[in-house]
Design a protein around this motif. Structure first.
Motif, PDB file in Angstrom:
ATOM      1  N   ALA A   7      67.723  19.655 -41.014  1.00  0.00           N
ATOM      2  CA  ALA A   7      68.820  20.577 -40.668  1.00  0.00           C
ATOM      3  C   ALA A   7      68.762  20.939 -39.185  1.00  0.00           C
ATOM      4  O   ALA A   7      68.720  22.115 -38.817  1.00  0.00           O
ATOM      5  CB  ALA A   7      68.730  21.824 -41.536  1.00  0.00           C
ATOM      6  N   PHE A   8      68.775  19.930 -38.312  1.00  0.00           N
ATOM      7  CA  PHE A   8      68.693  20.178 -36.871  1.00  0.00           C
ATOM      8  C   PHE A   8      69.867  21.016 -36.381  1.00  0.00           C
ATOM      9  O   PHE A   8      69.735  21.803 -35.443  1.00  0.00           O
ATOM     10  CB  PHE A   8      68.686  18.856 -36.094  1.00  0.00           C
ATOM     11  CG  PHE A   8      67.493  17.980 -36.359  1.00  0.00           C
ATOM     12  CD1 PHE A   8      66.348  18.475 -36.970  1.00  0.00           C
ATOM     13  CD2 PHE A   8      67.511  16.652 -35.978  1.00  0.00           C
ATOM     14  CE1 PHE A   8      65.253  17.666 -37.207  1.00  0.00           C
ATOM     15  CE2 PHE A   8      66.420  15.832 -36.204  1.00  0.00           C
ATOM     16  CZ  PHE A   8      65.287  16.335 -36.829  1.00  0.00           C
ATOM     17  N   SER A   9      71.036  20.820 -36.987  1.00  0.00           N
ATOM     18  CA  SER A   9      72.253  21.536 -36.587  1.00  0.00           C
ATOM     19  C   SER A   9      72.821  22.332 -37.747  1.00  0.00           C
ATOM     20  O   SER A   9      74.028  22.535 -37.847  1.00  0.00           O
ATOM     21  CB  SER A   9      73.304  20.543 -36.077  1.00  0.00           C
ATOM     22  OG  SER A   9      72.820  19.791 -34.991  1.00  0.00           O
ATOM     23  N   GLY A  10      71.959  22.798 -38.634  1.00  0.00           N
ATOM     24  CA  GLY A  10      72.418  23.490 -39.829  1.00  0.00           C
ATOM     25  C   GLY A  10      72.660  22.511 -40.961  1.00  0.00           C
ATOM     26  O   GLY A  10      72.385  21.315 -40.848  1.00  0.00           O
ATOM     27  N   LEU A  11      73.180  23.013 -42.067  1.00  0.00           N
ATOM     28  CA  LEU A  11      73.497  22.193 -43.230  1.00  0.00           C
ATOM     29  C   LEU A  11      74.998  22.241 -43.488  1.00  0.00           C
ATOM     30  O   LEU A  11      75.612  23.301 -43.437  1.00  0.00           O
ATOM     31  CB  LEU A  11      72.754  22.708 -44.469  1.00  0.00           C
ATOM     32  CG  LEU A  11      71.224  22.501 -44.480  1.00  0.00           C
ATOM     33  CD1 LEU A  11      70.598  23.305 -45.609  1.00  0.00           C
ATOM     34  CD2 LEU A  11      70.881  21.026 -44.614  1.00  0.00           C
ATOM     35  N   ALA A  12      75.575  21.091 -43.778  1.00  0.00           N
ATOM     36  CA  ALA A  12      76.999  21.017 -44.120  1.00  0.00           C
ATOM     37  C   ALA A  12      77.147  21.148 -45.632  1.00  0.00           C
ATOM     38  O   ALA A  12      76.417  21.891 -46.274  1.00  0.00           O
ATOM     39  CB  ALA A  12      77.585  19.716 -43.583  1.00  0.00           C
ATOM     40  N   ALA A  13      78.092  20.410 -46.225  1.00  0.00           N
ATOM     41  CA  ALA A  13      78.352  20.518 -47.664  1.00  0.00           C
ATOM     42  C   ALA A  13      77.085  20.201 -48.461  1.00  0.00           C
ATOM     43  O   ALA A  13      76.339  19.293 -48.091  1.00  0.00           O
ATOM     44  CB  ALA A  13      79.472  19.556 -48.058  1.00  0.00           C
ATOM     45  N   PRO A  14      76.817  20.913 -49.550  1.00  0.00           N
ATOM     46  CA  PRO A  14      77.636  21.995 -50.098  1.00  0.00           C
ATOM     47  C   PRO A  14      77.208  23.384 -49.635  1.00  0.00           C
ATOM     48  O   PRO A  14      77.678  24.386 -50.178  1.00  0.00           O
ATOM     49  CB  PRO A  14      77.376  21.852 -51.609  1.00  0.00           C
ATOM     50  CG  PRO A  14      75.950  21.389 -51.673  1.00  0.00           C
ATOM     51  CD  PRO A  14      75.745  20.505 -50.466  1.00  0.00           C
ATOM     52  N   TYR A  15      76.331  23.477 -48.632  1.00  0.00           N
ATOM     53  CA  TYR A  15      75.733  24.763 -48.260  1.00  0.00           C
ATOM     54  C   TYR A  15      76.505  25.500 -47.165  1.00  0.00           C
ATOM     55  O   TYR A  15      76.609  26.718 -47.178  1.00  0.00           O
ATOM     56  CB  TYR A  15      74.282  24.543 -47.793  1.00  0.00           C
ATOM     57  CG  TYR A  15      73.454  23.831 -48.826  1.00  0.00           C
ATOM     58  CD1 TYR A  15      73.006  24.486 -49.970  1.00  0.00           C
ATOM     59  CD2 TYR A  15      73.150  22.477 -48.677  1.00  0.00           C
ATOM     60  CE1 TYR A  15      72.261  23.821 -50.937  1.00  0.00           C
ATOM     61  CE2 TYR A  15      72.401  21.812 -49.642  1.00  0.00           C
ATOM     62  CZ  TYR A  15      71.963  22.481 -50.762  1.00  0.00           C
ATOM     63  OH  TYR A  15      71.236  21.825 -51.706  1.00  0.00           O
ATOM     64  N   TRP A  16      77.006  24.745 -46.164  1.00  0.00           N
ATOM     65  CA  TRP A  16      77.701  25.334 -45.019  1.00  0.00           C
ATOM     66  C   TRP A  16      76.881  26.478 -44.414  1.00  0.00           C
ATOM     67  O   TRP A  16      77.323  27.607 -44.309  1.00  0.00           O
ATOM     68  CB  TRP A  16      79.120  25.785 -45.389  1.00  0.00           C
ATOM     69  CG  TRP A  16      79.972  24.607 -45.740  1.00  0.00           C
ATOM     70  CD1 TRP A  16      80.415  24.254 -46.982  1.00  0.00           C
ATOM     71  CD2 TRP A  16      80.427  23.579 -44.853  1.00  0.00           C
ATOM     72  NE1 TRP A  16      81.119  23.088 -46.927  1.00  0.00           N
ATOM     73  CE2 TRP A  16      81.151  22.652 -45.635  1.00  0.00           C
ATOM     74  CE3 TRP A  16      80.295  23.348 -43.492  1.00  0.00           C
ATOM     75  CZ2 TRP A  16      81.737  21.505 -45.090  1.00  0.00           C
ATOM     76  CZ3 TRP A  16      80.883  22.212 -42.950  1.00  0.00           C
ATOM     77  CH2 TRP A  16      81.595  21.318 -43.736  1.00  0.00           C
ATOM     78  N   ASP A  17      75.679  26.131 -44.031  1.00  0.00           N
ATOM     79  CA  ASP A  17      74.733  27.095 -43.478  1.00  0.00           C
ATOM     80  C   ASP A  17      74.421  26.709 -42.031  1.00  0.00           C
ATOM     81  O   ASP A  17      73.620  25.821 -41.770  1.00  0.00           O
ATOM     82  CB  ASP A  17      73.458  27.100 -44.323  1.00  0.00           C
ATOM     83  CG  ASP A  17      72.439  28.139 -43.861  1.00  0.00           C
ATOM     84  OD1 ASP A  17      72.627  28.716 -42.775  1.00  0.00           O
ATOM     85  OD2 ASP A  17      71.452  28.353 -44.587  1.00  0.00           O
ATOM     86  N   SER A  18      75.077  27.386 -41.085  1.00  0.00           N
ATOM     87  CA  SER A  18      74.856  27.096 -39.663  1.00  0.00           C
ATOM     88  C   SER A  18      73.486  27.540 -39.191  1.00  0.00           C
ATOM     89  O   SER A  18      73.044  27.162 -38.094  1.00  0.00           O
ATOM     90  CB  SER A  18      75.925  27.800 -38.816  1.00  0.00           C
ATOM     91  OG  SER A  18      77.211  27.308 -39.116  1.00  0.00           O
ATOM     92  N   TYR A  19      72.802  28.359 -39.984  1.00  0.00           N
ATOM     93  CA  TYR A  19      71.539  28.951 -39.557  1.00  0.00           C
ATOM     94  C   TYR A  19      70.317  28.260 -40.169  1.00  0.00           C
ATOM     95  O   TYR A  19      69.191  28.634 -39.877  1.00  0.00           O
ATOM     96  CB  TYR A  19      71.524  30.445 -39.895  1.00  0.00           C
ATOM     97  CG  TYR A  19      72.671  31.169 -39.233  1.00  0.00           C
ATOM     98  CD1 TYR A  19      72.618  31.487 -37.879  1.00  0.00           C
ATOM     99  CD2 TYR A  19      73.821  31.497 -39.943  1.00  0.00           C
ATOM    100  CE1 TYR A  19      73.678  32.130 -37.262  1.00  0.00           C
ATOM    101  CE2 TYR A  19      74.884  32.141 -39.332  1.00  0.00           C
ATOM    102  CZ  TYR A  19      74.798  32.457 -37.981  1.00  0.00           C
ATOM    103  OH  TYR A  19      75.851  33.089 -37.360  1.00  0.00           O
TER     104      TYR A  19
END
Length: 499
Positions: free
Chosen positions: A346-358
């Motif tokens: 998660a170098f740049s956050g997580l996309a689907a299905p989490y959508w977690d920028s942090y």
């Protein structure tokens, strides 16, 4: 001079590929030029806009040279682009006022959080997308607010903004065409999915003047003709334009409802064609336009993974434990299992299905017996785990029975990853003869736009399979691995917020 070739230009995050196809759709030649990545601050990712355009020309030159051909022999060209990468420039000078902000960039994450609290429902209703710093809207606003010359250029009517399709077509045509395609426009979070026009309420909210945005056109049709001085001495019709992942969908011949493709590149992206039916959902998938042709909309469900091939690249350039993706693949194949090691990239956050920028990257399960081979294997496993997560949500959302998945991109060269992917999904994974399906899809659409192909159905019949990976893993073993993977993901989430 007789016209002989279709040109597909695939402008990706790490490089630009030019593909030449003959009239029988054999790949005749390929050119490639690397794109330099810039990381000025943590969470910031940028490209040099001028260098991006140069890669377009140099990749095409290389392909033509290999084919012993001239640009004047090109029948037509199609272009696919990164979709969410944004650039603003001065139309008087033709120079960008700021580096292109890449889709991976997270600088507007906090701003997005604030907007979502008040307006998230409006963005999703109007655009079909969940507002995220991944998309173009807040990138454009950030440049307007943070580059001193932006406001003055707006007042003078000189500032232009767009996704990379707009930037390339504007340059290719010598500034004559300021246009975008509807699918790319949809990835800005500024276009109304219902009207296929820029949404004036959203523009007003973000303080983005409509005057700086391009005209929206269908994906298939005329986008102008190249200026001979700007494109290798030739005037070539540009008759297809689309986002890279949708280009791959059509390059894979996935035109029917429920057909699915996954592209393994810098990131990893899965699209399922749902034709004219939208599947709005609250499970983390995006409802996205797949194609607009003759004003008719087709949709897809979209699940994205930010970091895939980029994680393998990190093993090579960051950790320096492999010297190539093949070495990483060989190390993974050398082990019986992962040794209990899991890597959440998660170098740049997580996309689907989490959508977690942090969320941030994490390797867990290390012991004194962990070796570089275990870390390589954990890296190779990470993408298939994430693809499986998205795949399960696609099935649940649509209730489609999916018999196979078509795959493409650089990651498909990895024998370990592809077998592990089939094992995680429990269905066959199919690799096409022409693996560069993004550039192929762009060329297909251009040929449709020129009348060289009569229909999407004719196009789909051109797809040919080269290799199939069949699942071999037991259900119990699959579930055990996925259980531990999900435990690792939970530990990586919300990391930046905890500080």
């Amino acid at each position: 001079m007789t016209k002989k070739y279709y040109l597909g230009l695939d402008q990706g995050t790490t490089g630009t590929t030019a593909l030449l196809f003959d009239r029988n759709w054999n790949q005749v030649a390929k050119g490639y030029a690397e794109v330099v990545q810039h990381y000025p601050k943590p969470g910031y990712v940028e490209h040099d806009g001028m260098q991006l355009y140069e890669t377009l020309l140099s990749a095409t030159k290389e392909a033509l040279l290999k084919a012993g051909a001239s640009a004047k022999e090109i029948i037509c060209m199609g272009l696919d682009n990164q979709g969410e990468t944004i650039i603003l420039w001065d139309k008087a000078t033709g120079k960008p006022i700021h580096p292109a902000i890449v889709w991976q960039d997270r600088r507007t994450a906090k701003e997005v959080d604030e907007l979502n609290e008040k307006y998230g429902a409006m963005f999703e209703e109007r655009t079909g997308l969940k507002l995220d710093s991944y998309f173009g809207a807040t990138k454009i606003r950030w440049i307007i607010r943070n580059v001193p010359e932006a406001q003055g250029l707006i007042q003078k009517g000189r500032l232009l903004a767009g996704s990379l399709d707009t930037w390339f077509i504007w340059n290719l045509t010598g500034g004559k065409a300021f246009v975008t395609d509807a699918v790319t426009a949809s990835r800005t979070c500024l276009m109304n999915m219902n009207t296929l026009c820029w949404d004036h309420d959203i523009l007003e909210l973000l303080e983005i003047p409509v005057s700086i945005l391009p005209e929206i056109r269908d994906n298939i049709g005329s986008f102008g003709t190249t200026d001979s001085e700007m494109f290798l001495g030739a005037e070539v019709p540009i008759t297809g334009s689309i986002v890279d992942q949708q280009a791959a969908l059509f390059g894979q011949g996935c035109i029917k409802k429920g057909e699915i493709k996954t592209t393994y590149g810098t990131g990893c992206f899965m699209l399922m064609n749902t034709q004219g039916q939208r599947y709005d959902n609250d499970s983390g998938l995006l409802t996205t336009l797949a194609l607009v042709h003759n004003g008719k909309k087709s949709f897809a469900l979209d699940g994205g993974i930010y970091i895939s091939g980029a994680a393998t690249k990190w093993l090579q350039t960051g950790l320096k434990i492999v010297d190539s993706p093949k070495m990483a693949d060989d190390l993974a194949l050398s082990l019986e299992d992962n040794g209990g090691v899991y890597f959440v990239p998660a170098f740049s956050g997580l996309a689907a299905p989490y959508w977690d920028s942090y969320a941030r990257g994490m390797i867990i399960g290390l012991t004194g017996g962990t070796t570089s081979a275990h870390i390589a294997r954990a890296t190779m496993e990470a993408t298939p785990y994430q693809v499986k997560d998205i795949f399960d949500i696609l099935k649940e959302t649509t209730n489609f029975e999916i018999s196979s998945m078509r795959v493409d991109g650089g990651g498909t060269k990895g024998k370990f990853m592809m077998q592990f992917q089939a094992d995680m999904l429990g269905i066959p994974v199919e690799i096409p003869v022409i693996s560069e399906t993004t550039g192929l899809g762009a060329a297909y659409l251009a040929a449709l736009g020129m009348g060289e192909i009569s229909s999407l159905e004719e196009m789909a019949k051109l797809w040919r399979c080269e290799k199939v990976y069949e699942p071999q893993m037991s259900t119990d073993r699959r579930e055990e691995l996925l259980f531990k993977w999900h435990r690792a993901v939970e530990r990586a989430r919300d990391w930046e917020k905890a500080r």
